[in-house]
Design a protein around this motif. Structure first.
Motif, PDB file in Angstrom:
ATOM      1  N   THR A   1       0.833  -1.200   0.000  1.00 37.20           N
ATOM      2  CA  THR A   1       0.000   0.000   0.000  1.00 37.20           C
ATOM      3  C   THR A   1       0.871   1.254   0.000  1.00 37.20           C
ATOM      4  O   THR A   1       2.077   1.194   0.264  1.00 37.20           O
ATOM      5  CB  THR A   1      -0.922   0.034   1.225  1.00 37.20           C
ATOM      6  OG1 THR A   1      -0.115   0.210   2.411  1.00 37.20           O
ATOM      7  CG2 THR A   1      -1.719  -1.256   1.345  1.00 37.20           C
ATOM      8  N   LYS A   2       0.248   2.382  -0.265  1.00 37.63           N
ATOM      9  CA  LYS A   2       0.999   3.643  -0.280  1.00 37.63           C
ATOM     10  C   LYS A   2       1.546   4.009   1.095  1.00 37.63           C
ATOM     11  O   LYS A   2       2.464   4.820   1.211  1.00 37.63           O
ATOM     12  CB  LYS A   2       0.108   4.759  -0.841  1.00 37.63           C
ATOM     13  CG  LYS A   2      -0.136   4.611  -2.352  1.00 37.63           C
ATOM     14  CD  LYS A   2      -0.948   5.762  -2.908  1.00 37.63           C
ATOM     15  CE  LYS A   2      -0.933   5.777  -4.437  1.00 37.63           C
ATOM     16  NZ  LYS A   2      -1.568   4.592  -5.031  1.00 37.63           N
ATOM     17  N   SER A   3       0.994   3.391   2.143  1.00 37.80           N
ATOM     18  CA  SER A   3       1.532   3.616   3.488  1.00 37.80           C
ATOM     19  C   SER A   3       2.644   2.631   3.832  1.00 37.80           C
ATOM     20  O   SER A   3       3.213   2.679   4.928  1.00 37.80           O
ATOM     21  CB  SER A   3       0.409   3.501   4.531  1.00 37.80           C
ATOM     22  OG  SER A   3      -0.114   2.182   4.549  1.00 37.80           O
ATOM     23  N   GLY A   4       2.961   1.711   2.883  1.00 38.59           N
ATOM     24  CA  GLY A   4       4.080   0.800   3.084  1.00 38.59           C
ATOM     25  C   GLY A   4       3.732  -0.552   3.664  1.00 38.59           C
ATOM     26  O   GLY A   4       4.629  -1.340   3.983  1.00 38.59           O
ATOM     27  N   THR A   5       2.453  -0.876   3.792  1.00 40.03           N
ATOM     28  CA  THR A   5       2.035  -2.168   4.333  1.00 40.03           C
ATOM     29  C   THR A   5       2.004  -3.233   3.235  1.00 40.03           C
ATOM     30  O   THR A   5       1.441  -3.009   2.156  1.00 40.03           O
ATOM     31  CB  THR A   5       0.639  -2.065   4.970  1.00 40.03           C
ATOM     32  OG1 THR A   5       0.682  -1.115   6.044  1.00 40.03           O
ATOM     33  CG2 THR A   5       0.182  -3.416   5.515  1.00 40.03           C
ATOM     34  N   ILE A   6       2.606  -4.371   3.517  1.00 39.06           N
ATOM     35  CA  ILE A   6       2.557  -5.515   2.596  1.00 39.06           C
ATOM     36  C   ILE A   6       1.247  -6.257   2.845  1.00 39.06           C
ATOM     37  O   ILE A   6       0.936  -6.613   3.987  1.00 39.06           O
ATOM     38  CB  ILE A   6       3.748  -6.451   2.828  1.00 39.06           C
ATOM     39  CG1 ILE A   6       5.071  -5.721   2.598  1.00 39.06           C
ATOM     40  CG2 ILE A   6       3.650  -7.685   1.932  1.00 39.06           C
ATOM     41  CD1 ILE A   6       6.286  -6.487   3.089  1.00 39.06           C
ATOM     42  N   VAL A   7       0.494  -6.498   1.789  1.00 42.85           N
ATOM     43  CA  VAL A   7      -0.786  -7.202   1.911  1.00 42.85           C
ATOM     44  C   VAL A   7      -0.756  -8.443   1.029  1.00 42.85           C
ATOM     45  O   VAL A   7      -0.421  -8.364  -0.158  1.00 42.85           O
ATOM     46  CB  VAL A   7      -1.976  -6.310   1.492  1.00 42.85           C
ATOM     47  CG1 VAL A   7      -3.301  -7.061   1.668  1.00 42.85           C
ATOM     48  CG2 VAL A   7      -1.992  -5.014   2.303  1.00 42.85           C
ATOM     49  N   THR A   8      -1.093  -9.594   1.612  1.00 44.09           N
ATOM     50  CA  THR A   8      -1.189 -10.832   0.845  1.00 44.09           C
ATOM     51  C   THR A   8      -2.313 -11.663   1.416  1.00 44.09           C
ATOM     52  O   THR A   8      -2.639 -11.562   2.604  1.00 44.09           O
ATOM     53  CB  THR A   8       0.145 -11.613   0.875  1.00 44.09           C
ATOM     54  OG1 THR A   8       0.100 -12.672  -0.086  1.00 44.09           O
ATOM     55  CG2 THR A   8       0.420 -12.194   2.253  1.00 44.09           C
ATOM     56  N   ARG A   9      -2.916 -12.466   0.599  1.00 42.82           N
ATOM     57  CA  ARG A   9      -4.081 -13.238   1.021  1.00 42.82           C
ATOM     58  C   ARG A   9      -3.714 -14.222   2.131  1.00 42.82           C
ATOM     59  O   ARG A   9      -2.645 -14.842   2.105  1.00 42.82           O
ATOM     60  CB  ARG A   9      -4.671 -13.995  -0.173  1.00 42.82           C
ATOM     61  CG  ARG A   9      -6.003 -14.656   0.142  1.00 42.82           C
ATOM     62  CD  ARG A   9      -6.787 -14.912  -1.108  1.00 42.82           C
ATOM     63  NE  ARG A   9      -8.077 -15.500  -0.797  1.00 42.82           N
ATOM     64  CZ  ARG A   9      -9.210 -15.140  -1.375  1.00 42.82           C
ATOM     65  NH1 ARG A   9      -9.223 -14.182  -2.290  1.00 42.82           N
ATOM     66  NH2 ARG A   9     -10.340 -15.739  -1.058  1.00 42.82           N
ATOM     67  N   ASN A  10      -4.605 -14.367   3.101  1.00 46.94           N
ATOM     68  CA  ASN A  10      -4.395 -15.300   4.203  1.00 46.94           C
ATOM     69  C   ASN A  10      -4.522 -16.744   3.720  1.00 46.94           C
ATOM     70  O   ASN A  10      -5.159 -17.030   2.701  1.00 46.94           O
ATOM     71  CB  ASN A  10      -5.414 -15.039   5.314  1.00 46.94           C
ATOM     72  CG  ASN A  10      -6.847 -15.044   4.793  1.00 46.94           C
ATOM     73  OD1 ASN A  10      -7.213 -14.180   3.991  1.00 46.94           O
ATOM     74  ND2 ASN A  10      -7.645 -16.002   5.219  1.00 46.94           N
ATOM     75  N   LEU A  11      -3.901 -17.657   4.454  1.00 44.83           N
ATOM     76  CA  LEU A  11      -3.933 -19.061   4.081  1.00 44.83           C
ATOM     77  C   LEU A  11      -5.335 -19.647   4.235  1.00 44.83           C
ATOM     78  O   LEU A  11      -6.048 -19.350   5.191  1.00 44.83           O
ATOM     79  CB  LEU A  11      -2.956 -19.865   4.944  1.00 44.83           C
ATOM     80  CG  LEU A  11      -1.468 -19.550   4.758  1.00 44.83           C
ATOM     81  CD1 LEU A  11      -0.634 -20.427   5.693  1.00 44.83           C
ATOM     82  CD2 LEU A  11      -1.032 -19.737   3.318  1.00 44.83           C
ATOM     83  N   SER A  12      -5.706 -20.480   3.268  1.00 48.10           N
ATOM     84  CA  SER A  12      -6.986 -21.186   3.268  1.00 48.10           C
ATOM     85  C   SER A  12      -6.924 -22.211   2.146  1.00 48.10           C
ATOM     86  O   SER A  12      -5.880 -22.384   1.501  1.00 48.10           O
ATOM     87  CB  SER A  12      -8.143 -20.210   3.029  1.00 48.10           C
ATOM     88  OG  SER A  12      -8.113 -19.722   1.697  1.00 48.10           O
TER      89      SER A  12
END
Length: 285
Positions: free
Chosen positions: A190-201
């Motif tokens: 994100t533009k705030s620097g957070t890495i986002v990835t889908r949770n395990l399932s």
């Protein structure tokens, strides 16, 4: 030069490798696989791949053909015989050969085991330096993507659909959220620097490289959120990347026709790639 491959207990030239036409891997895609990276002639994350192999086999009620020590010995022999310094070793286990029937064969049917090498650059690649382009494609796969099966026709179709749009790979979308790439886990920053990835399932593969990268990100004080993200979030991201055993951390510079940032690999993806490769080299066996 011909490769040496392993087929059910024998090391043979690839031209002489044979598997039964009644093998259930061929008839039903009734099999699982793993791929282990090789750096400097050593195996990367081997224990993790063996743990996931056991999980896949257990989920399908399939027998393990050899134990970890034997499997490691086979990998090492293939490295030696093929003089493999950098690349991958693929292994496939199927339920074995039996007369064609949707019902599983008897439990005493021996499983099939095949391994082969693929020599290719993993560290210094054009894709890692320039990044790749991805396009959104509907996720048409079955519901148990957490099992690493040899059923790869659907992701192959998705990849070709993305290539027809001028992209390098697809990010598959289901219920208005990105699941993953055709052969990798997907991430945005994100533009705030957070890495986002889908949770395990059951919706995504439980990536071995994914687990290592998320651990290294946490150790580097990077903020990570494991949750589904939308195509709109992805196109609005500051940067993006994918992870896989065959590509480590690979930057994404364009998503569905939208250029991210300045169109070059982002700093977080570049940093994670650096520390992952350093860690992989240090821990390889």
């Amino acid at each position: 030069m011909s490769r040496t491959v392993y087929v059910n207990g024998e090391y043979v030239p690839e031209e002489e490798a044979k598997i039964s036409v009644f093998d259930r891997g061929f008839l039903f895609a009734d099999g699982v696989y793993e791929v282990t990276s090789v750096l400097d002639g050593k195996l990367v994350d081997f224990a993790g791949h063996m743990t996931r192999l056991d999980r896949s086999l257990n989920e399908l009620g399939m027998k393990r053909p050899v134990d970890d020590a034997q499997m490691e010995a086979i990998h090492r022999e293939l490295i030696v015989q093929n003089e493999l310094e950098e690349g991958m070793i693929y292994l496939q286990v199927t339920r074995g050969a039996a007369d064609r029937d949707f019902a599983y064969p008897s439990e005493d049917t021996p499983p099939s085991l095949v391994l082969f090498t693929q020599s290719k650059p993993l560290v210094d690649t054009a894709a890692s330096q320039n990044g790749i382009k991805v396009a959104f494609v509907d996720d048409i796969r079955w519901g148990r993507r957490d099992i690493k099966t040899v059923q790869l026709l659907a992701p192959s179709m998705c990849k070709m659909a993305a290539k027809a749009q001028g992209a390098d790979d697809a990010w598959m979308v289901e219920e208005e959220h990105v699941t993953e790439g055709t052969s990798n886990n997907a991430y945005i920053v994100t533009k705030s620097g957070t890495i986002v990835t889908r949770n395990l399932s059951n919706s995504i593969l439980h990536g071995i490289t994914r687990a290592a990268v998320l651990r290294l990100a946490a150790e580097s004080q990077m903020k990570v959120e494991e949750r589904p993200f939308t195509p709109e979030e992805a196109k609005d991201a500051a940067e993006a990347f994918v992870t896989a055993a065959s590509s480590f951390v690979q930057p994404v510079v364009e998503i569905d026709g939208v250029t991210l940032g300045d169109g070059k690999p982002g700093p977080i993806a570049k940093r994670l790639r650096e520390i992952y490769i350093a860690e992989a080299r240090a821990q390889a066996i």
